[in-house]
Design a protein around this motif. Sequence first.
Motif, PDB file in Angstrom:
ATOM      1  N   ASN A   1      36.595  32.226  37.790  1.00  0.00           N
ATOM      2  CA  ASN A   1      35.956  32.026  39.090  1.00  0.00           C
ATOM      3  C   ASN A   1      36.547  32.928  40.155  1.00  0.00           C
ATOM      4  O   ASN A   1      35.816  33.463  41.007  1.00  0.00           O
ATOM      5  N   GLY A   2      37.868  33.098  40.128  1.00  0.00           N
ATOM      6  CA  GLY A   2      38.508  33.959  41.110  1.00  0.00           C
ATOM      7  C   GLY A   2      38.071  35.399  40.983  1.00  0.00           C
ATOM      8  O   GLY A   2      37.814  36.087  41.986  1.00  0.00           O
TER       9      GLY A   2
ATOM     10  N   TRP B   1      35.279  36.461  39.686  1.00  0.00           N
ATOM     11  CA  TRP B   1      33.867  36.571  40.070  1.00  0.00           C
ATOM     12  C   TRP B   1      33.692  36.521  41.596  1.00  0.00           C
ATOM     13  O   TRP B   1      32.889  37.257  42.176  1.00  0.00           O
ATOM     14  N   ILE B   2      34.439  35.659  42.280  1.00  0.00           N
ATOM     15  CA  ILE B   2      34.375  35.576  43.739  1.00  0.00           C
ATOM     16  C   ILE B   2      34.814  36.897  44.360  1.00  0.00           C
ATOM     17  O   ILE B   2      34.199  37.391  45.327  1.00  0.00           O
ATOM     18  N   LEU B   3      35.879  37.492  43.828  1.00  0.00           N
ATOM     19  CA  LEU B   3      36.329  38.790  44.331  1.00  0.00           C
ATOM     20  C   LEU B   3      35.270  39.860  44.130  1.00  0.00           C
ATOM     21  O   LEU B   3      35.034  40.700  45.012  1.00  0.00           O
ATOM     22  N   TYR B   4      34.589  39.818  42.993  1.00  0.00           N
ATOM     23  CA  TYR B   4      33.528  40.793  42.741  1.00  0.00           C
ATOM     24  C   TYR B   4      32.381  40.621  43.748  1.00  0.00           C
ATOM     25  O   TYR B   4      31.889  41.601  44.328  1.00  0.00           O
ATOM     26  N   GLU B   5      31.949  39.397  43.985  1.00  0.00           N
ATOM     27  CA  GLU B   5      30.866  39.162  44.941  1.00  0.00           C
ATOM     28  C   GLU B   5      31.274  39.563  46.355  1.00  0.00           C
ATOM     29  O   GLU B   5      30.457  40.057  47.140  1.00  0.00           O
ATOM     30  N   TRP B   6      32.536  39.342  46.686  1.00  0.00           N
ATOM     31  CA  TRP B   6      33.016  39.674  48.035  1.00  0.00           C
ATOM     32  C   TRP B   6      33.034  41.172  48.279  1.00  0.00           C
ATOM     33  O   TRP B   6      32.751  41.641  49.391  1.00  0.00           O
ATOM     34  N   GLY B   7      33.344  41.962  47.252  1.00  0.00           N
ATOM     35  CA  GLY B   7      33.491  43.401  47.463  1.00  0.00           C
ATOM     36  C   GLY B   7      32.304  44.239  47.041  1.00  0.00           C
ATOM     37  O   GLY B   7      32.183  45.403  47.454  1.00  0.00           O
ATOM     38  N   SER B   8      31.419  43.701  46.222  1.00  0.00           N
ATOM     39  CA  SER B   8      30.321  44.505  45.687  1.00  0.00           C
ATOM     40  C   SER B   8      29.175  44.626  46.685  1.00  0.00           C
ATOM     41  O   SER B   8      28.786  43.656  47.339  1.00  0.00           O
ATOM     42  N   ALA B   9      28.624  45.837  46.776  1.00  0.00           N
ATOM     43  CA  ALA B   9      27.455  46.071  47.639  1.00  0.00           C
ATOM     44  C   ALA B   9      26.235  45.338  47.104  1.00  0.00           C
ATOM     45  O   ALA B   9      25.267  45.118  47.846  1.00  0.00           O
ATOM     46  N   LYS B  10      26.256  44.944  45.823  1.00  0.00           N
ATOM     47  CA  LYS B  10      25.136  44.203  45.244  1.00  0.00           C
ATOM     48  C   LYS B  10      25.148  42.736  45.647  1.00  0.00           C
ATOM     49  O   LYS B  10      24.200  42.011  45.367  1.00  0.00           O
ATOM     50  N   ALA B  11      26.252  42.299  46.259  1.00  0.00           N
ATOM     51  CA  ALA B  11      26.350  40.901  46.699  1.00  0.00           C
ATOM     52  C   ALA B  11      26.589  40.858  48.211  1.00  0.00           C
ATOM     53  O   ALA B  11      25.672  41.056  48.991  1.00  0.00           O
ATOM     54  N   TYR B  12      27.855  40.646  48.638  1.00  0.00           N
ATOM     55  CA  TYR B  12      28.142  40.478  50.063  1.00  0.00           C
ATOM     56  C   TYR B  12      28.951  41.635  50.645  1.00  0.00           C
ATOM     57  O   TYR B  12      29.099  41.715  51.863  1.00  0.00           O
ATOM     58  N   GLY B  13      29.521  42.482  49.833  1.00  0.00           N
ATOM     59  CA  GLY B  13      30.425  43.514  50.339  1.00  0.00           C
ATOM     60  C   GLY B  13      29.770  44.875  50.437  1.00  0.00           C
ATOM     61  O   GLY B  13      28.792  45.181  49.746  1.00  0.00           O
ATOM     62  N   GLY B  14      30.336  45.725  51.291  1.00  0.00           N
ATOM     63  CA  GLY B  14      29.868  47.098  51.414  1.00  0.00           C
ATOM     64  C   GLY B  14      28.489  47.205  52.033  1.00  0.00           C
ATOM     65  O   GLY B  14      27.754  46.232  52.178  1.00  0.00           O
ATOM     66  N   ASP B  15      28.178  48.432  52.424  1.00  0.00           N
ATOM     67  CA  ASP B  15      26.867  48.690  53.005  1.00  0.00           C
ATOM     68  C   ASP B  15      26.139  49.823  52.306  1.00  0.00           C
ATOM     69  O   ASP B  15      25.126  50.318  52.790  1.00  0.00           O
TER      70      ASP B  15
ATOM     71  N   ASN C   1      39.752  39.081  31.529  1.00  0.00           N
ATOM     72  CA  ASN C   1      39.887  37.665  31.850  1.00  0.00           C
ATOM     73  C   ASN C   1      39.164  36.788  30.837  1.00  0.00           C
ATOM     74  O   ASN C   1      39.700  35.783  30.344  1.00  0.00           O
ATOM     75  N   VAL C   2      37.933  37.151  30.497  1.00  0.00           N
ATOM     76  CA  VAL C   2      37.163  36.366  29.527  1.00  0.00           C
ATOM     77  C   VAL C   2      37.834  36.388  28.157  1.00  0.00           C
ATOM     78  O   VAL C   2      37.888  35.365  27.455  1.00  0.00           O
ATOM     79  N   CYS C   3      38.379  37.544  27.772  1.00  0.00           N
ATOM     80  CA  CYS C   3      39.060  37.642  26.474  1.00  0.00           C
ATOM     81  C   CYS C   3      40.311  36.776  26.435  1.00  0.00           C
ATOM     82  O   CYS C   3      40.643  36.202  25.391  1.00  0.00           O
ATOM     83  N   VAL C   4      41.043  36.689  27.549  1.00  0.00           N
ATOM     84  CA  VAL C   4      42.210  35.797  27.600  1.00  0.00           C
ATOM     85  C   VAL C   4      41.780  34.366  27.303  1.00  0.00           C
ATOM     86  O   VAL C   4      42.425  33.655  26.515  1.00  0.00           O
ATOM     87  N   ALA C   5      40.687  33.924  27.913  1.00  0.00           N
ATOM     88  CA  ALA C   5      40.218  32.554  27.713  1.00  0.00           C
ATOM     89  C   ALA C   5      39.718  32.328  26.287  1.00  0.00           C
ATOM     90  O   ALA C   5      40.075  31.334  25.637  1.00  0.00           O
ATOM     91  N   CYS C   6      38.890  33.265  25.771  1.00  0.00           N
ATOM     92  CA  CYS C   6      38.282  33.072  24.450  1.00  0.00           C
ATOM     93  C   CYS C   6      39.310  33.173  23.328  1.00  0.00           C
ATOM     94  O   CYS C   6      39.415  32.273  22.484  1.00  0.00           O
ATOM     95  N   PHE C   7      40.091  34.271  23.307  1.00  0.00           N
ATOM     96  CA  PHE C   7      41.080  34.429  22.243  1.00  0.00           C
ATOM     97  C   PHE C   7      42.226  33.438  22.396  1.00  0.00           C
ATOM     98  O   PHE C   7      42.795  32.979  21.399  1.00  0.00           O
ATOM     99  N   GLY C   8      42.573  33.109  23.652  1.00  0.00           N
ATOM    100  CA  GLY C   8      43.600  32.091  23.855  1.00  0.00           C
ATOM    101  C   GLY C   8      43.190  30.758  23.269  1.00  0.00           C
ATOM    102  O   GLY C   8      43.999  30.061  22.646  1.00  0.00           O
ATOM    103  N   ALA C   9      41.914  30.378  23.449  1.00  0.00           N
ATOM    104  CA  ALA C   9      41.426  29.120  22.879  1.00  0.00           C
ATOM    105  C   ALA C   9      41.470  29.154  21.354  1.00  0.00           C
ATOM    106  O   ALA C   9      41.841  28.167  20.700  1.00  0.00           O
ATOM    107  N   TRP C  10      41.098  30.301  20.778  1.00  0.00           N
ATOM    108  CA  TRP C  10      41.103  30.417  19.318  1.00  0.00           C
ATOM    109  C   TRP C  10      42.527  30.324  18.761  1.00  0.00           C
ATOM    110  O   TRP C  10      42.790  29.594  17.798  1.00  0.00           O
ATOM    111  N   PHE C  11      43.458  31.061  19.375  1.00  0.00           N
ATOM    112  CA  PHE C  11      44.852  31.006  18.922  1.00  0.00           C
ATOM    113  C   PHE C  11      45.441  29.617  19.171  1.00  0.00           C
ATOM    114  O   PHE C  11      46.306  29.158  18.405  1.00  0.00           O
ATOM    115  N   TRP C  12      45.006  28.959  20.211  1.00  0.00           N
ATOM    116  CA  TRP C  12      45.467  27.598  20.506  1.00  0.00           C
ATOM    117  C   TRP C  12      45.067  26.660  19.370  1.00  0.00           C
ATOM    118  O   TRP C  12      45.866  25.859  18.887  1.00  0.00           O
ATOM    119  N   ILE C  13      43.831  26.772  18.925  1.00  0.00           N
ATOM    120  CA  ILE C  13      43.354  25.939  17.816  1.00  0.00           C
ATOM    121  C   ILE C  13      44.158  26.228  16.539  1.00  0.00           C
ATOM    122  O   ILE C  13      44.582  25.306  15.822  1.00  0.00           O
TER     123      ILE C  13
END
Length: 361
Positions: free
Chosen positions: A97-98, A100-114, A135-147
């Motif tokens: 989430n963090g 993604w929020i940073l991406y929306e804040w800075g991207s001209a396709k969302a709220y950032g830039g002109d 980030n997504v790979c940390v979550a996905c592979f971390g879950a797999w290694f956790w199991i």
Amino acid sequence: MVVPTGRHRHRKHRNAGGDGPDECRDDPSPDDDLDTEAISLMDRFLFANNSGEDGAPSLGVYEATCFALSLDPAEVRDERIIMLYEAYTLFGALYINGVWILYEWGSAKAYGGDGTNAVVERIFELVMAVAFCCNVCVACFGAWFWILSILFASSHQNFVLTSRRAVMYLQYLLFFTILLVAFGIFLGIYLNLSPHWPETIVALAVVAIIFLVGMDVNANHGVACASLEVYHHPWWIKAMLYPAYCFVRGRRKELKERAKLRAKGLRRKAQKSEKQDANRRPESTDGSLSAMATLLRAAAVNLDREDNAIHTYAARLDEDWLRDPGQLRSMSVDAISRYCRTDWPRRCRTFSERRRERDED
């Protein structure tokens, strides 16, 4: 150097052709599958030889971060490796989430830039795309290694060292996620505040100060807690995370001295853990001997002597055919204490001799 991983552990089986429990043979454990590379790395990591403490170079591997974990007693390291994978997984899942929020804040396709800084905007899009992937790979592979750790950690004596590359894969992903997010924050500030330069400069300066102070605190904390691991890190990791201990000669010498002290303490810890692991896994497959070892282990816990190698005393009792804990009830304290002597006789005796000596006691 003996590392409590089960690498050198053997099981003793009774020889049907012998005249008693004195004769046995050693068979390799099926869990003795740790590669020789890991054993060599652990020896060099702990400065196992005398020359290592004086002049051995750094291993230059980021895997050194998790080597000390393999020196804990079996049940401790099994629990901690599960907790470690859990931490990676939870961070990866919650941090998405963090990013993604940073991406929306800075991207001209969302709220950032002109749309006027096309080059910077493309760089921002690239940086955040890679950060989001890591980030997504940390979550996905971390879950797999956790199991996998939950399923197999307790049944695999070498699970921590076997997992070292998986842990480092997640650590690299985490490292680059944080690095790219920090870079993305600077780019986002530029895209959102420029060309209002006073505000842009103040924001960039404040963020830079916060980031640099955090890096300094992390460097000092890392060296204080894990000097040996930092000493064995690759040079580029030390240059980025511990620059003072990489480029300043006095700090490099201080780091090496700290590493030597920590290596000495970890070697003592490894020897103690080996004894504790031996107590929990007696070297016998005989059920009655296991029952005797269980009794001795409970006694050691009650006497706060868990670091004693109780399987040695169990073997001595077994030499005299004392395999059932109930047999000890009819024996005097003096007779039982004879099995605790440091000058235990090693000569072979027949069953009748052992029985006669025990009756005399």
